[in-house]
Design a protein around this motif. Structure first.
Motif, short mmCIF file in Angstrom:
data_model
loop_
_atom_site.label_atom_id
_atom_site.label_comp_id
_atom_site.label_asym_id
_atom_site.label_seq_id
_atom_site.Cartn_x
_atom_site.Cartn_y
_atom_site.Cartn_z
N GLU A 89 26.83 19.80 -12.11
CA GLU A 89 27.99 20.52 -11.59
C GLU A 89 28.54 19.83 -10.34
O GLU A 89 29.75 19.68 -10.17
N ILE A 90 27.60 19.40 -9.47
CA ILE A 90 28.03 18.70 -8.26
C ILE A 90 28.82 17.45 -8.61
O ILE A 90 29.88 17.18 -8.03
N PHE A 91 28.31 16.68 -9.58
CA PHE A 91 29.01 15.45 -9.97
C PHE A 91 30.41 15.77 -10.52
O PHE A 91 31.36 15.03 -10.28
N SER A 92 30.51 16.87 -11.27
CA SER A 92 31.83 17.24 -11.80
C SER A 92 32.81 17.49 -10.67
O SER A 92 33.94 17.01 -10.69
N PHE A 93 32.37 18.26 -9.66
CA PHE A 93 33.27 18.57 -8.56
C PHE A 93 33.58 17.32 -7.74
O PHE A 93 34.70 17.16 -7.25
N LEU A 94 32.58 16.44 -7.61
CA LEU A 94 32.82 15.19 -6.88
C LEU A 94 33.91 14.40 -7.58
O LEU A 94 34.84 13.88 -6.94
N ALA A 95 33.82 14.33 -8.91
CA ALA A 95 34.84 13.59 -9.67
C ALA A 95 36.21 14.25 -9.51
O ALA A 95 37.20 13.58 -9.22
N LEU A 96 36.26 15.57 -9.67
CA LEU A 96 37.55 16.27 -9.56
C LEU A 96 38.17 16.08 -8.18
O LEU A 96 39.36 15.82 -8.05
N ALA A 97 37.33 16.20 -7.15
CA ALA A 97 37.85 16.10 -5.78
C ALA A 97 38.32 14.68 -5.48
O ALA A 97 39.33 14.47 -4.83
N THR A 98 37.55 13.71 -5.95
CA THR A 98 37.93 12.31 -5.73
C THR A 98 39.27 12.00 -6.40
O THR A 98 40.13 11.33 -5.82
#
Lengths: 287, 241, 335
Positions: C44-53
């Motif tokens: 989940e963290i990686f998903s949000f990192l990708a979306l935010a980036t």
């Protein structure tokens, strides 16, 4: 006749959408600000009307004498405290601050009033209808909203074209730097623009509360309807905004006539269609 | 000098990292016309912007009637009685000619100047009063800009490049209004590229060069060569040797 | 005078690269040292990192402030469900196809949205997301308004053994986050990226460049849409359930993402990374507060915009002069 009825209802609904749009259009015109919390302010005004009616026993329409000044004051303070510090820097800051305000308002309403949908009873006015033709009924409330929209837009036009405040709005919009040399405090002018916008929002909120049930999450859709009316009508033209509201209203009622699931979708699709064929809207201001 | 209505003291100002003024001293006497001359980029406009608050500076660098006003908000400085005719006219394009004039004066104290007086000074504006300000010719726009500043009934009036971009015959018309304006007792700072014209109407002058005062005094006390040198910087070269 | 040289990397950036590699190696090995719940959380963290980036690339570098990226998150999710359920496509392949489909659908949409100036573009993106939400609610094969669950067979089709399956899903999330970061870093280091940064800093320049910048914005918007769709596909593969309201939620896929970028620092590479960490720390500690938690998020975002518009990373970079991921080249004069 069903279709005629749908179109007539859509035109009347357009009045409400024009009210959603007028405040949005006004502050964009004065300070190029797009207020993402606009819809949430409308819903907040609806809840405020609910509380005022419960506490004072006033008729919902009469609650405006309290709701309008309170919302205007809130708008002024919000502008001075939160938005003025971001104006003129870049696009991002004011947009994201209003986004934050939207999140706070929505969740604040949720915490205070729960997620249950509410409605404001207005003593029968919301169901009273005028039988025009067989199969064509015009509700008193939609008619009243439509007339109110015309009166308010006319009033806003007068404020802009005839008053000292209107001149201050236009001058600040044209050339914010030189406007200061006219002894205009930009922070106050912007505050007044937001106050006026919030006053219109208050009236829109009261009508919303009487017309449909609403809940804390109802705001974004109102923002989008108002925004669509502005773009369809053409930027910087309040009468165009009324026309935009009508186009959107008709699209929605005709869409709903086809299939209930199509009501909102049809409005959005007509918005994109007009954006594709007339990017500056139906009635752009001549510049 | 105690008779000064406006005193600039060691003014340093600029835009962001770019410094345009390096310690300017100027005094404007009550009721006087002061010509501010200098080449492009000498800092003339920056000086006017600092006086009106559009460019920031330290508080005691600008004294108005003996009070420090440097860095105050532009609208408050305007309220004190300092008006400006900005470079490029800068009329409000969505306001009519008359509205442009009205907005100049509606927050100001009543005084000598009114809509009627301005129309008396520039009769053409009365005819065009319903037109959008920006639909006028350059010279007429300049008249509106001057009228707008006069409507504030200012004690100090700053003109920034009033003849820039105008035809000579139009410039003559504008300057024809000058004695009537000066006769009301307002103190004037005139920024002008046309040195000869500026010195003809001014009682004293200040010449800026690269953000510093290179020469100041009365026009009759300096010969043309000295002024030209101060203007173009030859004086610096001569002084260095 | 020996002249000067152009440097891009700095001592800190070389150290960062080394640390990043070590962290990456540790993360790749996570299935062997982390528990199942931790893997899910990391996913989940990686998903949000990708979306935010990706959002940061749009808003912070390209000037395209979108509040409608949930359009692509939801589209990707639905594309994965449709591909896996109706065509029997392998879910991990479906993520890639969903990404390509998201980019393709963005191509006709972008010119339409670009007709909206500045802040109105933002609202336009939201309308688009609503069009997607209402349209998918009409598709009865995908469960209409109430949504659909991913059949168990689809998930076990990734790998029959549970450990391998969960590891593969986890690595996919890691790969998506790394891909999004790598894409943004490489893009910003390219000529296009330099142009973007220059344009962001000068509006006059962007107006005078006209059509060139329009194409660049189009390319950025379309590729961000593709990567966002792929991320969305992954998110709903992990959730196993999709519905129009969840798929196109403005709160989940835009409000949180904007919060992450704002507190971390808009317009920096490091910002979304720091923001993601802070966001999950806050969430793990405050989420029980419910609406109050969301109001706190909103208030913090406003406060940061008003007091420190460059976010936490902006403050750190200003105090220390660090640049962990160097984008700009520096002229270095020998002493």
């Amino acid at each position: 006749m069903e279709w005629v009825n749908a179109i007539v209802q859509g035109i009347l609904l357009g009045g409400l959408y024009a009210l959603f749009a007028a405040g949005l259009s006004l502050i964009f015109g004065v300070m190029r600000l797009v207020n993402i919390a606009h819809g949430d302010l409308i819903v907040a005004a609806a809840y405020l009307a609910l509380v005022v009616v419960q506490v004072t026993g006033l008729h919902p329409l009469a609650s405006a004498v309290i709701v309008v000044p309170l919302m205007a004051a809130f708008g002024y303070v919000m502008q001075r405290l939160l938005l003025n510090p971001t104006i003129g820097k870049d696009l991002l800051s004011p947009l994201l601050v209003t986004f934050g305000i939207s999140v706070i308002l929505q969740n604040g309403l949720l915490a205070t009033f729960t997620a249950d949908s509410r409605r404001l009873a207005a003593g029968g006015i919301e169901t009273a209808t005028l039988h025009v033709l067989p199969g064509l009924n015009i509700g008193y409330l939609p008619l009243l909203m439509f007339v109110a929209a015309i009166v308010i837009i006319y009033g806003l036009e007068l404020v802009f074209s005839r008053t000292s405040l209107g001149r201050a709005f236009r001058a600040t919009s044209d050339d914010p730097e030189i406007a200061q040399l006219m002894m205009l405090d930009r922070r106050h002018v912007f505050g007044m623009a937001m106050a006026l916008s919030a006053a219109v929002v208050a009236i829109a909120g009261i009508f919303l509360a009487i017309r449909t049930s609403f809940d804390p999450a109802s705001g974004p859709a109102r923002l989008l309807f108002g925004f669509e009316a502005v773009i369809i009508g053409g930027l910087g033209n309040l009468w165009g905004t009324l026309a935009g509201g009508i186009v959107l209203g008709v699209a929605q009622t005709v869409g709903a006539q086809i299939s209930p699931g199509w009501q909102i979708l049809a409005g959005h699709l007509v918005f994109f269609l007009i954006l594709a064929i007339r990017p500056r809207g139906l009635f752009p201001r001549m510049d | 000098m105690s008779g000064s209505i406006l005193s600039i003291r060691g003014l340093r100002a600029g835009y962001g990292d770019f410094q345009a003024l390096f310690g300017i001293d100027v005094d404007l006497e009550e009721g006087e016309v002061l010509a501010l001359i200098g080449a492009n980029g000498a800092g003339k406009s920056t000086l006017l912007k600092a006086i009106t608050g559009l460019v920031r500076c330290e508080r005691d660098m600008i004294l108005y009637g003996g009070q420090p006003i440097g860095g105050e908000r532009p609208d408050l400085i305007a309220r004190r009685g300092i008006a400006m005719v900005p470079e490029g006219r800068r009329l409000f394009r969505s306001l009519s000619v008359e509205e442009n004039l009205v907005i100049g004066g509606e927050r100001a104290p009543k005084g000598e100047w009114s809509l009627d007086r301005v129309y008396g000074l520039f009769p053409i504006l009365r005819e065009k009063r319903r037109n959008p300000g920006t639909a006028l010719s350059g010279g007429q726009q300049q008249m509106v800009a001057i009228g707008r500043a006069l409507m504030a009934n200012p004690r100090v009036l700053l003109f920034d490049e009033i003849s820039l971009g105008l035809a000579p015959v139009v410039i003559k018309d504008i300057y024809a209004a000058f004695p009537a304006i000066a006769a009301t007792g307002v103190s004037i700072v005139l920024v002008e590229q046309d040195v000869v014209r500026a010195l003809a109407v001014a009682r004293c002058f200040v010449c800026l060069q690269e953000g510093r005062v290179s020469l100041a005094g009365r026009p009759e006390d300096h010969d043309r060569a000295a002024i030209t040198a101060a203007y173009f910087g030859a004086a610096n070269v001569a002084g260095a040797h | 005078m020996a002249g000067f040289s152009i440097q891009r990397s700095t001592r800190t950036s070389r150290a960062t690269a080394l640390v990043a590699l070590l962290v990456l190696a540790a993360l790749v090995a996570a299935p062997w040292w982390a528990g199942r719940a931790d893997l899910r959380l990391l996913g989940e963290i990686f998903s949000f990192l990708a979306l935010a980036t990706l959002w940061n690339l749009l808003a912070g570098y390209t000037g395209l402030v979108s509040v409608g990226q949930q359009a692509y998150v939801g589209f990707g999710g639905y594309a994965l469900f449709a591909l896996a359920m109706f065509l029997g496509v392998h879910p991990l392949l479906a993520i890639v196809i969903a990404g390509i489909a998201g980019a393709l659908i963005a191509i006709p949409i972008a010119p339409l949205l670009f007709r909206l100036q500045g802040a109105y573009f933002a609202i336009g993106t939201w309308v688009l997301a609503e069009v997607f939400r209402l349209s998918f609610a009409q598709v009865s094969a995908l469960g209409g308004g109430s949504g659909a669950s991913l059949p168990a067979g689809v998930v076990t089709g990734i790998a029959s053994e549970r450990f391998v399956r969960e590891a593969m899903i986890y690595w996919t999330a890691l790969a998506i986050a790394v891909a999004a970061l790598a894409f943004v870093i490489l893009l910003l280091r390219s000529r296009t990226g330099l142009a973007l940064t220059a344009l962001r800093d000068s509006e006059i320049a962007s107006e005078s460049l006209g059509i060139g910048i329009w194409r660049t914005k189009l390319a950025v918007y379309v590729s961000v849409a593709g990567l966002t769709s792929a991320t969305g596909a992954f998110i709903f593969l992990q959730k196993l359930r999709i519905s129009p309201d969840a798929a196109f939620s403005v709160n989940d896929w835009t409000a949180y993402v904007i919060f992450i970028a704002v507190i971390g620092g808009i317009g920096t590479i490091e910002g979304p990374i720091i923001g993601t960490i802070l966001f999950f720390l806050l969430r793990e500690t405050l989420a029980d507060l419910g609406t109050t938690y969301l109001m706190i998020l909103g208030a913090v975002a406003i406060l940061v915009m008003l007091r420190a518009p460059k976010g936490v990373w902006g403050i750190i970079a200003e105090r220390t002069g660090w640049s962990l991921v160097p984008i700009r080249r520096r002229v270095v004069f020998p002493q």
